[in-house]
Every structure is written in C-alpha cells, then in structure tokens.
Design an enzyme around this catalytic site. Sequence first.
Site, PDB file in Angstrom:
ATOM      1  CB  THR A   1      -0.833   0.095   1.382  1.00  0.00           C
ATOM      2  OG1 THR A   1      -0.083  -0.375   2.378  1.00  0.00           O
ATOM      3  CG2 THR A   1      -1.842  -0.994   1.115  1.00  0.00           C
TER       4      THR A   1
ATOM      5  CG  ASP B   1       9.110  -3.341   1.218  1.00  0.00           C
ATOM      6  OD1 ASP B   1      10.049  -3.586   2.168  1.00  0.00           O
ATOM      7  OD2 ASP B   1       8.160  -2.706   1.027  1.00  0.00           O
TER       8      ASP B   1
ATOM      9  CG  PHE C   1      -6.149   0.203   4.013  1.00  0.00           C
ATOM     10  CD1 PHE C   1      -5.610   0.856   2.968  1.00  0.00           C
ATOM     11  CD2 PHE C   1      -5.305  -0.125   5.143  1.00  0.00           C
ATOM     12  CE1 PHE C   1      -3.965   1.044   2.838  1.00  0.00           C
ATOM     13  CE2 PHE C   1      -4.133   0.055   5.386  1.00  0.00           C
ATOM     14  CZ  PHE C   1      -3.419   0.798   4.040  1.00  0.00           C
TER      15      PHE C   1
ATOM     16  CE  LYS D   1       5.652  -3.742   8.853  1.00  0.00           C
ATOM     17  NZ  LYS D   1       5.642  -2.203   8.769  1.00  0.00           N
TER      18      LYS D   1
ATOM     19  NE  ARG E   1      -3.889  -5.139   3.906  1.00  0.00           N
ATOM     20  CZ  ARG E   1      -3.041  -4.042   4.289  1.00  0.00           C
ATOM     21  NH1 ARG E   1      -1.926  -4.124   4.619  1.00  0.00           N
ATOM     22  NH2 ARG E   1      -3.615  -2.675   4.052  1.00  0.00           N
TER      23      ARG E   1
HETATM   24  N1  F0G Z   1       6.780  -2.225   3.154  1.00  0.00           N
HETATM   25  C1  F0G Z   1       6.305  -3.434   3.690  1.00  0.00           C
HETATM   26  C2  F0G Z   1       6.153  -4.636   3.085  1.00  0.00           C
HETATM   27  C3  F0G Z   1       5.459  -3.078   4.794  1.00  0.00           C
HETATM   28  O1  F0G Z   1       4.549  -4.281   5.212  1.00  0.00           O
HETATM   29  C4  F0G Z   1       5.029  -2.037   5.435  1.00  0.00           C
HETATM   30  C5  F0G Z   1       4.130  -1.668   6.494  1.00  0.00           C
HETATM   31  C6  F0G Z   1       5.831  -0.693   4.664  1.00  0.00           C
HETATM   32  C7  F0G Z   1       6.839  -1.211   3.770  1.00  0.00           C
HETATM   33  C8  F0G Z   1       5.849   0.419   5.371  1.00  0.00           C
HETATM   34  O2  F0G Z   1       6.485   0.591   6.803  1.00  0.00           O
HETATM   35  O3  F0G Z   1       4.778   0.896   8.385  1.00  0.00           O
HETATM   36  O4  F0G Z   1       7.218   1.378   8.979  1.00  0.00           O
HETATM   37  O5  F0G Z   1       6.001   2.739   7.256  1.00  0.00           O
HETATM   38  N2  F0G Z   1       3.471  -2.633   6.817  1.00  0.00           N
HETATM   39  C9  F0G Z   1       2.489  -2.658   7.879  1.00  0.00           C
HETATM   40  C10 F0G Z   1       1.583  -3.549   8.001  1.00  0.00           C
HETATM   41  C11 F0G Z   1       1.714  -1.075   8.028  1.00  0.00           C
HETATM   42  O6  F0G Z   1       0.695  -3.828   8.815  1.00  0.00           O
HETATM   43  O7  F0G Z   1       1.814  -4.712   7.282  1.00  0.00           O
HETATM   44  P1  F0G Z   1       6.147   1.475   8.003  1.00  0.00           P
END
Ligand code: F0G
Length: 474
Positions: free
Chosen positions: A135, A225, A459, A268, A392
């Site tokens: 997203t 990423d 969302f 994460k 999702r």
């Molecule tokens: N890339 C991925 C694959 C992610 O899952 C997320 C964040 C981001 C970038 C952005 O990172 O939140 O530190 O700004 N995912 C969270 C989730 C929001 O719930 O999957 P962030």
Amino acid sequence: MENDGNQKKKKFKVIPPPYRIKMVERIEMTTKEIREKAMEKASYNTFLLPADLVYIDLLTDSGTTAMSSNQWSRMMLGDEAYAGSKSFDRLDGAVKEIYGYKYVVPTHQGRAAEHLMSRILIKPGDYVPNNMYFTTRRAHQEMAGATWIDVSIDQAHEPTSNHQFKGDIDLKKLKTLIDEVGAEKIPYMSIEANINMGGGQPFSMRNLKALKILCDKHQIPVMLDGTRLVENAYFIQQREMGYKVKSIKKIVKEICSYTNGATVSGKKDALVNIGGFLACNDEDLFTEVKSLVVVFEGLHTYGGLAGRDLEAMACGIHEMVDDNHIAARVNQIEYLGNKLLEANVPIVKPIGGHGIFLDAKRFLPHIPQKYYPAQALTAALYIVSGVRGMERGIVSAGRDPETREERKPKLELVRLAVPRRAYTNTHMDVVAEGIIELHNIRKKISGLKMTFEPKQLRFFQAQFKPLKNELIQK
Ligand code: F0G
C-alpha cells in the site's frame, strides 16, 4: 548462533522459541455484546477500534514486537546528541554488517524511506515494476508521478496455488515492459521480500539472481523492500536447493548483494516498535537522500528517531538473524495455519511468514466483491472472537489514480498478522477456535457498504455499514 533450523524440526513437533518471558502485559477478553457495540461505533473498520477492547491483536506485526532485555538495556545507552550520535554509528555498523550496503540513512519508519526514494528516483511519466504491491510503497510511487506495474508471477494471485516462491518476478512480463516503455523510463525495479499482500510469500534466490542480470543489462537498479527479508531468507533456507546448510545471516547478505539498495521498515524483522531506514551502494543517491531527509525527517544521523530508538534497532538487526529465532517465529504461523487447514478453513497457501490470510472469496462466496467481503469477515471475526485482523482486498487496493475506478484485486483476504515474540501457541489455539466458529456460521454474515472514503490509503480510516441491519444475522 548460526546453525541449520531444519535439524530442530526433526527433534520437536513445534520449534520452541529461544527465549523465556520476563515481563507480561495484561489483556482482557470482552463479551460479544460489548464487541458488537464497539464494532458498530468503529464503523466496521478494525483500525478504528480501541485497542483495549481487543483480546488477541493480529491487526499487524508492525511495531508490535516484544523487545528483548538486551534491546531495552541498550536503549538506556541511547546517545541523544542531535548530530554525530554514537547510536547512529551502531545502527550504521549493524546495517553494514548484516545487510552489507555501503550507506545508511535512518527514517522514522519504512514509508518515510519509500517517500524519499520515490521522490528522488522517479520522474513523472515513469513506470515502476513491482512484485505485487504494498500500500505505502505504491502510494509513494504514484504520488511521485509513476505508473505502478505488476510483474509478479500469476500464481501469486492464486490463493490455492502451492507455488513455493510466489514472490518471484515474471521475467517475461518485465522484459515486455522494458521493450514497450524503454529502460530509461524505469527508474528502478521494486522487489518486496516475502510479499505482504500476497500472503507473506518469498522470492527465490534463483529468480532474484536472474532478475539482477536482466536489470544490470538495462542499467535498472534493483531496489528491495527489505521489511520482511529475514522471513524470506528463512523460506529460501528451507525450500531452495543448496541453502539448507547456510545460515540466515549468510542468506540475508547474499540477497542484498543482488540488489542496489533497500527501504526497510524496522518495525517488522528488526524487532522494534518504531524505526526504518534507506540503505544503498550508490554514493550519489546517498548524497541526495541525505539532503532530502533533513527536510522531512531530521538530520541524516537520526532521521526522525531518538538515539534510543537507533540503539534498539541496531540490536534488533543482530537478533533477527538468529536461526533459532526465525525458525520459531515462522513455525508459530505454521502451527496456526495447519490448525485452520485441518478444519477446512480456506486460507492462502503456502502458509506465509508473518501471518495467516483467510480467503474471503471462498469463505463468503455469497458476498460479491463490491460489498467488501474481506472487510465484513474481519469485522465479524472480531465480534465472534475478540481477535483483530485487517482487510487486504478491495478496500486496501483503493482506486486507480487515473480512472478513479475501484481496483478489483484477485486476492480478497483477511490478514491475521502475528506479532513477533508476543503471543504463545495457546493464543494461537484460541485464534483458531474463533475462526473455526466463524466458519461454521459464515452464511449468516452480510456484506457492507462504504459510508466514508478517505482520499489516501482509504483502508486505514474508511467507514462502513452492514447491508442488512446487522452484520451477523441472528
Ligand atoms: N513495506 C512493507 C512490505 C510493509 O509491510 C510496510 C508496513 C511498509 C513497507 C511501510 O512501513 O509501516 O514502517 O511505514 N506494513 C504495515 C503492515 C503497516 O501492517 O503490514 P512502515
């Protein structure tokens, strides 16, 4: 410790975590009546629920990690100097050692790094190929004027396909794009480790190597990423020929060696509650990032974080590559997923690295996608069990920036993301029970209509109402 997680699998039915619990946080189960009212007040969006009314919180695995005693103690040593902080040196050292990139700029979280990278590399009219979308990454690419292009393999969009590397790039699709628009219109190849929206699915080293060769030929940088890179590395260790004997640490470094840089959310893999960074090998890009980060985040040695946050992330980066940690982490997800598969609950296969993804199209075949089945299922799961997940599907996918039509993704999922080191397998038993109970009454769940739609990343704050007077018919 560097060893082969696979050997432990033979000894134990489940892989035990390499830690014991020193501090706990009380959570409270509520009644169904309380949850029904709370869900109505939250407009059927689990992002709008008060967290103290959630029993087991699987909304996200982002920033919800339990930190180690080592991380907490390092935080006390945080150097809060505005410039030239020692804590930055430790983060810089950790990223260089574990990921192997030359240059590092911290940011307050992952999307801030995505913002900087997109602004610097993308010109309006460019195209950015991706293995599916995340997203925030897509939003930043589009806001910078690029057209987002999906070059993931077809199987990534098939919840029942057991393909072991659904994160792989379809090199034919990428070649076609290069032929059509020309390499000069492709500022970078965007590849996500363990694709989140596809169910936590890895790419293979083989595919990544081939991708790098193709991109090098056309002078297109490969930008990773790396948010869930360790989980991807674990699947490579378990599934790809020749990697069983290699440590996670070595595999992580090898992956990065086939890329030119990365944006990372430290919330994460890196086991922190806040933090992220951009890392790269190109000095010119590094110079540009350093000059832009001061406008949006803070000085290039703290990027919107406190010195103590940099310490916690530096420490987390070392902990995340422990083979025993990551084997136990992914095995906990498999534990939950296998319980659901045994009860014939439709979930995305193979079981992913950071969570279980319910397939709302098969769970609620009576609700057409335009009535947001995954959103309805997420809300119903909370009411029935007190477990919070996240939509999702069509809501998360948002609208096409040009046509303003709703994007209709093939995958219509409910994500139950498991925070790292936070819950026990007994909690997973309770989650499985709740989902199975919901599956038994699935025909009573009604669809939703959207009553408020935010302009960006809808969302997070969208509001809904059930099509019938109640979400779950009595
Ligand atoms: N890339 C991925 C694959 C992610 O899952 C997320 C964040 C981001 C970038 C952005 O990172 O939140 O530190 O700004 N995912 C969270 C989730 C929001 O719930 O999957 P962030």
